[in-house]
Scaffold this motif. Structure first.
Motif, short mmCIF file in Angstrom:
data_model
loop_
_atom_site.label_atom_id
_atom_site.label_comp_id
_atom_site.label_asym_id
_atom_site.label_seq_id
_atom_site.Cartn_x
_atom_site.Cartn_y
_atom_site.Cartn_z
N ASP A 170 -1.70 16.34 -4.50
CA ASP A 170 -0.87 15.25 -5.01
C ASP A 170 -1.42 13.96 -4.42
OD1 ASP A 170 1.05 13.55 -5.95
OD2 ASP A 170 2.67 14.32 -4.66
N ILE A 171 -2.08 13.13 -5.23
CA ILE A 171 -2.77 11.94 -4.74
C ILE A 171 -2.12 10.70 -5.33
CG2 ILE A 171 -5.00 10.78 -4.52
CD1 ILE A 171 -6.34 13.51 -4.90
N GLU A 172 -1.81 9.74 -4.47
CA GLU A 172 -1.04 8.56 -4.88
C GLU A 172 -1.61 7.30 -4.24
OE1 GLU A 172 3.57 6.86 -4.43
OE2 GLU A 172 3.00 8.81 -3.59
N VAL A 173 -1.63 6.21 -5.01
CA VAL A 173 -2.01 4.90 -4.48
C VAL A 173 -0.77 4.20 -3.94
CG1 VAL A 173 -2.96 2.62 -5.01
CG2 VAL A 173 -3.93 4.65 -6.10
N VAL A 174 -0.86 3.70 -2.69
CA VAL A 174 0.26 2.98 -2.09
C VAL A 174 -0.27 1.69 -1.45
CG1 VAL A 174 1.64 5.05 -1.68
CG2 VAL A 174 0.02 4.29 0.07
N TRP A 175 0.64 0.80 -1.14
CA TRP A 175 0.27 -0.50 -0.61
C TRP A 175 -0.06 -0.45 0.88
CZ3 TRP A 175 -0.52 -4.90 -3.29
CH2 TRP A 175 -0.03 -4.96 -4.60
N ILE A 176 -1.01 -1.27 1.30
CA ILE A 176 -1.17 -1.63 2.70
C ILE A 176 -0.25 -2.84 2.91
CG2 ILE A 176 -2.72 -2.56 4.45
CD1 ILE A 176 -5.02 -1.12 3.03
N GLY A 177 0.69 -2.71 3.83
CA GLY A 177 1.68 -3.75 4.02
C GLY A 177 1.16 -4.96 4.77
N PRO A 178 2.02 -5.95 4.99
CA PRO A 178 1.58 -7.23 5.54
C PRO A 178 1.08 -7.18 6.98
CG PRO A 178 3.98 -7.15 5.40
CD PRO A 178 3.47 -5.96 4.65
N VAL A 179 1.59 -6.25 7.79
CA VAL A 179 1.15 -6.21 9.18
C VAL A 179 -0.30 -5.73 9.28
CG1 VAL A 179 1.50 -5.08 11.41
CG2 VAL A 179 3.45 -5.96 10.15
N ILE A 180 -0.62 -4.62 8.63
CA ILE A 180 -2.00 -4.14 8.64
C ILE A 180 -2.85 -5.01 7.72
CG2 ILE A 180 -3.51 -2.19 8.17
CD1 ILE A 180 -1.65 -1.92 10.62
N GLY A 181 -2.28 -5.47 6.61
CA GLY A 181 -3.01 -6.33 5.68
C GLY A 181 -3.41 -7.65 6.30
N SER A 182 -2.67 -8.11 7.31
CA SER A 182 -3.04 -9.33 8.02
C SER A 182 -4.39 -9.17 8.71
CB SER A 182 -1.98 -9.69 9.06
OG SER A 182 -0.76 -10.05 8.45
N HIS A 183 -4.74 -7.94 9.03
CA HIS A 183 -6.00 -7.68 9.74
C HIS A 183 -7.13 -7.23 8.80
CE1 HIS A 183 -3.98 -8.06 13.63
NE2 HIS A 183 -2.98 -7.38 13.09
N THR A 184 -6.77 -6.55 7.72
CA THR A 184 -7.81 -6.08 6.79
C THR A 184 -8.21 -7.15 5.79
OG1 THR A 184 -6.25 -5.22 5.14
CG2 THR A 184 -6.91 -3.73 6.93
#
Length: 288
Positions: free
Chosen positions: A257-271
């Protein structure tokens, strides 16, 4: 049945956490001098956040403090009876889990109530895997003590790989040197990182172009993923590459079962924008 809680770096919509009966302590990030709690519940909020980065904003993050844990765990102790299991972001990238453990120890000394801290040794999709399994164990009537043992074993079998897209974003955030960012950008180099056994992010490969980077992560997935069907997450920092990566992963493991999900703002601030990643369960530990 124990009470389950987590921090919001698991990047599950907060409305979904509430529906699943999972308490949470929000992490925080700062944009243009204004601090926000990570309370995202809609896709539009994620898109707006990454739009600000594309417009030149450089978000920063701060850890959950000991005082915040004292307030949060204090409320849980008042609200629920029995043991609590709390899932945290990796101690390899922040000291927040240490604060959580200190507060949990103090509460036990004062009240005799047990709060078990499970270090996910990851973030975003890696932490999400642990929260999913913790809920399954909770709903199955497993005791907190036994659940913690099972979760800590699972953590070592969760393999998570990331590919940041924008080296200049990493440079602005001080995570890549100026020369490395300029040279890497000119050569279209994409670093491939993983969470190691200590929960720190390490660069394992460097590929020319996002296509080769994604191919490298999918090759690792194909060779390393557990033989039994399981949940697989594709992480997206508002990336156009994520759906294609998901489609290819499904072709490799149609039983999962494979799903696309968001990288949120805390980790996204670094990526930064356009980062993608994959997290799956393996029969091998991270150190093998």
């Amino acid at each position: 049945m124990f009470t389950l809680s987590t921090d919001t770096v698991c990047d599950i919509f907060r409305s979904e956490l509430k529906e699943r009966g999972i308490e949470y302590i929000p992490t925080h990030f700062t944009v243009d001098g204004v601090e926000y709690f990570d309370e995202f519940t809609r896709e539009e909020q994620f898109k707006e956040f990454y739009a600000k980065i594309r417009d030149g904003e450089m978000p920063t993050t701060s850890q959950v403090t000991q005082n915040e844990y004292e307030v949060f765990f204090g409320k849980l102790i008042e609200k629920y009876e029995g043991d609590i299991v709390h899932i945290t972001i990796s101690s390899g990238i922040t000291t927040s889990p240490l604060f959580a453990r200190q507060v949990a120890a103090n509460i036990f000394e004062q009240t005799g109530r047990r709060i078990y801290i499970v270090d996910s040794l990851g973030a975003a999709i890696a932490t999400r895997h642990v929260v999913d399994e913790a809920q399954r164990l909770r709903d199955g009537g497993v005791s907190a003590e036994e659940a913690v043992k099972l979760l800590e074993d699972l953590v070592n079998h969760i393999h998570t790989w990331f590919m940041p897209y924008d080296l200049m974003h990493l440079k602005r955030g001080g995570r890549v040197s100026g020369p490395s960012a300029y040279i890497g950008t000119a050569l279209n180099i994409k670093p491939i990182l993983k969470f190691d056994e200590a929960g720190t992010l390490v660069v394992v490969h460097k590929k020319i172009g996002s296509g080769k980077g994604i191919a490298a992560m999918l090759d690792i997935f194909q060779k390393t993923a557990a033989k039994e069907p399981h949940k697989v997450y594709i992480a997206s920092a508002d990336s156009d590459l994520a759906e294609g990566m998901c489609k290819k992963a499904k072709s490799l493991r149609p039983d999962c079962d494979i799903e696309v999900v968001w990288i949120g703002p805390v980790i996204g601030s670094h990526t930064g924008c356009n980062a993608v990643g994959i997290s799956f369960v393996s029969d091998k530990t991270r150190s093998e």
